[in-house]
Motif scaffolding. Structure first.
Motif, short mmCIF file in Angstrom:
data_model
loop_
_atom_site.label_atom_id
_atom_site.label_comp_id
_atom_site.label_asym_id
_atom_site.label_seq_id
_atom_site.Cartn_x
_atom_site.Cartn_y
_atom_site.Cartn_z
N SER A 12 31.23 5.10 8.24
CA SER A 12 32.09 5.42 7.10
C SER A 12 31.47 6.42 6.14
CB SER A 12 32.44 4.13 6.33
OG SER A 12 33.10 3.21 7.16
N CYS A 13 30.16 6.50 6.07
CA CYS A 13 29.49 7.33 5.07
C CYS A 13 29.00 8.62 5.71
CB CYS A 13 28.31 6.57 4.45
SG CYS A 13 28.77 4.99 3.71
N VAL A 14 29.73 9.68 5.50
CA VAL A 14 29.40 10.95 6.15
C VAL A 14 28.12 11.56 5.58
CG1 VAL A 14 31.78 11.45 6.74
CG2 VAL A 14 30.90 12.20 4.52
N ASN A 15 27.73 11.15 4.36
CA ASN A 15 26.53 11.71 3.74
C ASN A 15 25.31 10.81 3.87
OD1 ASN A 15 27.88 14.05 2.65
ND2 ASN A 15 28.80 12.71 1.11
N ILE A 16 25.43 9.71 4.63
CA ILE A 16 24.35 8.73 4.68
C ILE A 16 23.10 9.34 5.30
CG2 ILE A 16 24.88 7.75 6.94
CD1 ILE A 16 24.09 5.69 3.80
N LYS A 17 21.94 9.09 4.65
CA LYS A 17 20.67 9.63 5.12
C LYS A 17 19.66 8.55 5.48
CE LYS A 17 21.15 13.77 2.26
NZ LYS A 17 20.61 14.54 1.11
N LYS A 18 19.83 7.35 4.91
CA LYS A 18 18.88 6.28 5.21
C LYS A 18 19.57 4.94 5.12
CE LYS A 18 14.49 4.18 3.88
NZ LYS A 18 13.33 4.22 2.95
N VAL A 19 19.38 4.13 6.15
CA VAL A 19 19.85 2.74 6.17
C VAL A 19 18.67 1.87 6.53
CG1 VAL A 19 21.37 1.07 7.25
CG2 VAL A 19 22.21 3.38 6.80
N LEU A 20 18.30 0.96 5.63
CA LEU A 20 17.18 0.03 5.88
C LEU A 20 17.75 -1.33 6.23
CD1 LEU A 20 14.11 -0.49 5.82
CD2 LEU A 20 14.37 -1.12 3.41
N VAL A 21 17.42 -1.83 7.43
CA VAL A 21 18.03 -3.06 7.92
C VAL A 21 17.10 -3.65 8.97
CG1 VAL A 21 19.31 -1.92 9.77
CG2 VAL A 21 20.22 -4.02 8.73
N GLU A 22 17.30 -4.93 9.30
CA GLU A 22 16.53 -5.53 10.39
C GLU A 22 16.92 -4.89 11.72
OE1 GLU A 22 17.37 -8.99 7.47
OE2 GLU A 22 18.33 -7.15 8.15
N TYR A 80 34.28 -2.62 2.03
CA TYR A 80 35.08 -2.06 0.95
C TYR A 80 34.25 -1.12 0.09
CZ TYR A 80 38.97 -1.68 -2.23
OH TYR A 80 40.03 -1.18 -2.96
N LEU A 81 32.99 -1.45 -0.14
CA LEU A 81 32.12 -0.59 -0.93
C LEU A 81 31.98 0.79 -0.28
CD1 LEU A 81 29.96 -0.34 -3.28
CD2 LEU A 81 28.29 -0.93 -1.51
N VAL A 82 31.64 0.83 1.00
CA VAL A 82 31.38 2.12 1.64
C VAL A 82 32.67 2.92 1.86
CG1 VAL A 82 29.28 1.27 2.74
CG2 VAL A 82 31.44 1.12 3.98
N LYS A 83 33.79 2.21 1.94
CA LYS A 83 35.07 2.91 2.08
C LYS A 83 35.39 3.72 0.83
CE LYS A 83 40.00 2.10 2.85
NZ LYS A 83 41.06 1.06 3.07
N LYS A 84 35.07 3.18 -0.34
CA LYS A 84 35.40 3.84 -1.60
C LYS A 84 34.28 4.77 -2.08
CE LYS A 84 39.40 1.87 -2.41
NZ LYS A 84 40.67 2.62 -2.66
N CYS A 85 33.03 4.39 -1.84
CA CYS A 85 31.89 5.20 -2.31
C CYS A 85 31.52 6.21 -1.22
CB CYS A 85 30.70 4.30 -2.65
SG CYS A 85 31.04 3.15 -4.00
N THR A 86 32.27 7.27 -1.14
CA THR A 86 32.13 8.23 -0.05
C THR A 86 30.89 9.11 -0.17
OG1 THR A 86 33.54 9.79 -1.26
CG2 THR A 86 34.62 8.31 0.30
N LYS A 87 30.24 9.09 -1.32
CA LYS A 87 29.05 9.92 -1.52
C LYS A 87 27.75 9.17 -1.22
CE LYS A 87 31.20 12.76 -5.11
NZ LYS A 87 31.25 13.98 -4.30
N LEU A 88 27.85 7.96 -0.71
CA LEU A 88 26.68 7.12 -0.49
C LEU A 88 25.69 7.80 0.48
CD1 LEU A 88 25.98 4.27 -1.59
CD2 LEU A 88 26.61 3.39 0.66
N GLU A 89 24.40 7.82 0.07
CA GLU A 89 23.36 8.47 0.87
C GLU A 89 22.32 7.49 1.39
OE1 GLU A 89 21.64 11.62 -1.37
OE2 GLU A 89 23.48 12.81 -1.46
N SER A 90 22.09 6.39 0.71
CA SER A 90 21.13 5.41 1.20
C SER A 90 21.59 4.00 0.88
CB SER A 90 19.74 5.65 0.60
OG SER A 90 19.70 5.26 -0.76
N CYS A 91 21.28 3.08 1.80
CA CYS A 91 21.68 1.68 1.63
C CYS A 91 20.59 0.78 2.22
CB CYS A 91 23.01 1.42 2.34
SG CYS A 91 23.62 -0.28 2.18
N HIS A 92 20.01 -0.08 1.37
CA HIS A 92 19.00 -1.04 1.81
C HIS A 92 19.64 -2.42 1.83
CE1 HIS A 92 15.33 1.56 0.45
NE2 HIS A 92 16.28 2.28 1.00
N MET A 93 19.55 -3.10 2.99
CA MET A 93 20.23 -4.39 3.10
C MET A 93 19.49 -5.35 4.04
SD MET A 93 23.62 -2.96 5.05
CE MET A 93 23.50 -1.72 6.35
#
Length: 619
Positions: free
Chosen positions: A586-596, A556-569
């Motif tokens: 879902s995030c067309v502007n995403i540049k970095k995802v930190l995950v296992e 739900y977060l990424v569906k609404k926050c369309t400007k999201l560029e980085s997500c650490h999880m």
């Protein structure tokens, strides 16, 4: 009239070019202009003044391409701190805009930044050229010099394959050069001497980590362009000694900024600069062999000094700061870091003599306590930024005086100040209502009471960081959400904060762009749902170690926050590979995802391998 081009039919190229020069400088504006038609594309290229080049597969070829396309460039910035191992492992795009940039699209997992010092022999550069075929070479600099003869600013950051030969070509062709940054370049004395001989307008020179230089090169440069040089930076240059600074003091009489980080510089060099450069405004020193004698000279001769930063000084006392306070009446910024022999007497002298002080940072000066800062609060009404880091002897009453006397305070940073508590923060909040930035870390005596008062009084607060303040809970964030419109929020490690506090932030701070809620064990999906509803501008979020959030809330977060560029999880046990795939898709502007790594499916890796980062490669 529809279908009739009034602009291109009437306006000449020169006028359109002048209009492009008046643009707001935003990349989007220049992109839009260059895409109108081929004519506008060519004209917009003529308007380019700045070029930036990152790590590239063949920088010499890129330079040649840029020289052909952008003939009016004045500023070139090249940074090779991200090396390339093979031209087939990287893709690059030319990004249009007022600042022309070449940046990488993807990077192999083994590529990493290198901050290692260059080799110790300039001649060895040629012997190892084949081992480093993808670094800027002297040939590239020669092309640059030939194509951009009107160059004014040149930055070569960690271009370790460049030698004096290339720098000499720049000096001979670009006589209008005003700014030169050679950080991490292994150029020799001949190149620097050529700059001094040819570039009589040089104003700003950075020689940080230029290990190939000796006194000979800097002395020759000082003699050649000393009349124009205004800023000089030296760090980790083992062969540059007091001899160079004596030449600077003799020839560079207009010098205004000096930054020194060296264990080989002693009193004699700093004394020469203090006596010869009376216009000095900015002085930054990290020289373990400089003592009171040198700083007394600064206090005697440098009456125009506005910024003083002293790092790791263990061989001078309060005498130095007393001299600065007595003479340097224009001092506006003071940084004291790990200066163990300074006491309250130093700050009292600064407070008495430097009433225009606007920025103060005290970091790890264990003999500075409450009375010194009290003097600042009483005598420096223009203080706008205050940072107290690892100041165990400063207590609440010091901030009482700051709150009473420094009504213009806009930024406060407290780190590991064990004797500062809620009463001090309340005093700041009530007295400094223009506060815009508040950062507190590991101050365990500060809790809800102080932060609630901030929310009630500091309506202009936009940047709040409360890292590992374990007495801060939901009540504090509720007050902040009701009273402030934050853009940046970091509550990492505040384990008493849960959904209620974040929901208040989501409803009260619609302009939030950065959020760090890592290590919040009580945070759940409801908070993410509210953040999605209330914070559509969110660009960066850190969710690591949040053990209750799931794929549902994340979706739900990424569906609404369309400007999201980085997500650490990382270390979120209920976020699965499906949640990671949702973020990526879902995030067309995403540049970095930190995950296992084990949470990334093969399909997600194929789709978005360039933006995925892993906490542990072998997890």
């Amino acid at each position: 009239m529809r279908g009739y081009d009034l602009i291109n039919a009437v306006l000449p190229d020169e006028l359109i070019l002048e209009i492009f020069h008046k643009l707001d400088g935003l990349k989007s504006s220049c992109d839009a202009c260059s895409l109108v038609c081929k004519r506008w594309l060519m004209i917009e290229r003529l308007s380019r003044r700045t070029v930036r080049i990152g790590a590239s597969g063949n920088p010499d070829a890129f330079v040649k391409l840029l020289v052909q396309r952008f003939v009016n460039v004045r500023n070139v910035y090249i940074d090779e701190r991200l090396p390339v191992s093979s031209p087939f492992q990287f893709g690059y795009s030319i990004v249009p805009g007022p600042t022309h940039t070449i940046k990488k699209r993807r990077r192999t997992k083994n590529a990493r930044p290198s901050l290692e010092a260059p080799h110790t022999s300039e001649d060895s550069r040629f012997e190892e050229r084949e081992l480093e075929p993808f670094s800027l070479s002297d040939a590239g600099l020669f092309t640059l010099a030939e194509g951009f003869a009107n160059l004014e600013k040149l930055s070569l950051v960690w271009c370790s394959n460049v030698t004096s030969m290339g720098l000499k070509s720049i000096a001979e062709k670009c006589g209008s050069l005003k700014t030169l940054d050679l950080q991490g370049c292994y150029v020799g004395d001949q190149g620097l001497a050529a700059v001094g001989e040819c570039c009589k307008q040089l104003e700003d020179l950075n020689l940080r980590f230029c290990e190939g230089l000796t006194d000979t090169g800097l002395v020759e440069l000082s003699r050649g362009c000393g009349k124009s040089l205004k800023a000089l930076g030296i760090a980790a240059c083992a062969k540059i000694t007091d001899i160079s600074l004596e030449a600077v003091g003799s020839h560079c009489t207009l010098l205004q900024t000096l930054s020194l980080d060296s264990e080989f510089i002693k009193n004699k060099g700093v004394l020469s600069v203090a006596r010869g450069c009376s216009s000095l405004k900015v002085l930054k020193l990290q020289c373990i062999n400089v003592t009171d004698e040198a700083l007394l000279a600064v206090g005697t001769f440098c009456t125009s000094l506005e910024l003083l930063a002293l790092y790791s000084f263990q061989r001078f006392t309060d005498r130095s700061l007393c001299a600065i306070g007595n003479v340097c009446k224009k001092l506006k910024s003071l940084t004291l870091s790990d200066c163990y022999f300074l006491s309250d007497k130093s700050l009292e002298a600064i407070a008495t003599g430097c009433s225009e002080l606007a920025q103060l940072e005290v970091n790890g000066c264990h003999n500075i306590g409450t009375s010194g800062l009290e003097a600042i609060g009483k005598s420096c009404p223009g203080l706008s930024e205050l940072a107290l880091l690892y100041c165990q002897r400063i207590g609440n009453s010091a901030l009482f005086e700051v709150g009473r006397g420094c009504k213009l305070l806009q930024a406060l940073n407290l780190v590991d100040c064990s004797n500062i508590g809620d009463d001090a923060v309340c005093s700041i909040a009530q007295g400094c209502q223009n506060l815009k930035k508040l950062h507190i870390r590991r101050c365990y005596e500060i809790g809800d009471k102080g932060i609630i008062t901030v929310g009630e009084n500091c309506k202009f607060l936009t940047d709040l960081s409360l890292r590992f303040c374990d007495r801060v809970g939901d009540a504090a964030l509720i007050a902040i959400g009701q009273g402030c419109s934050l853009r940046y929020l970091n509550v990492s490690g505040c384990h008493q904060i849960g959904d209620a506090g974040l929901i208040a932030i989501a409803r009260g701070c619609p302009e939030l762009v950065y959020l760090d809620v890592s290590v919040l064990q009580n945070l759940g999906d409801m908070a993410l749902w509210e953040l999605g509803e209330g914070c559509p501008l969110l660009k960066d979020i850190v969710l690591s170690h949040c053990r209750q959030i799931t794929d549902v809330g994340l979706a739900y977060l990424v569906k609404k926050c369309t400007k999201l560029e980085s997500c650490h999880m990382v270390y979120c046990p209920f976020i699965t590979s499906a949640g990671v795939a949702t973020v990526v898709s879902s995030c067309v502007n995403i540049k970095k995802v930190l995950v296992e790594k084990w949470k990334v499916s093969q399909r997600t890796r194929r789709r978005a391998g360039s933006i995925l980062s892993y906490l542990c490669m072998d997890l």
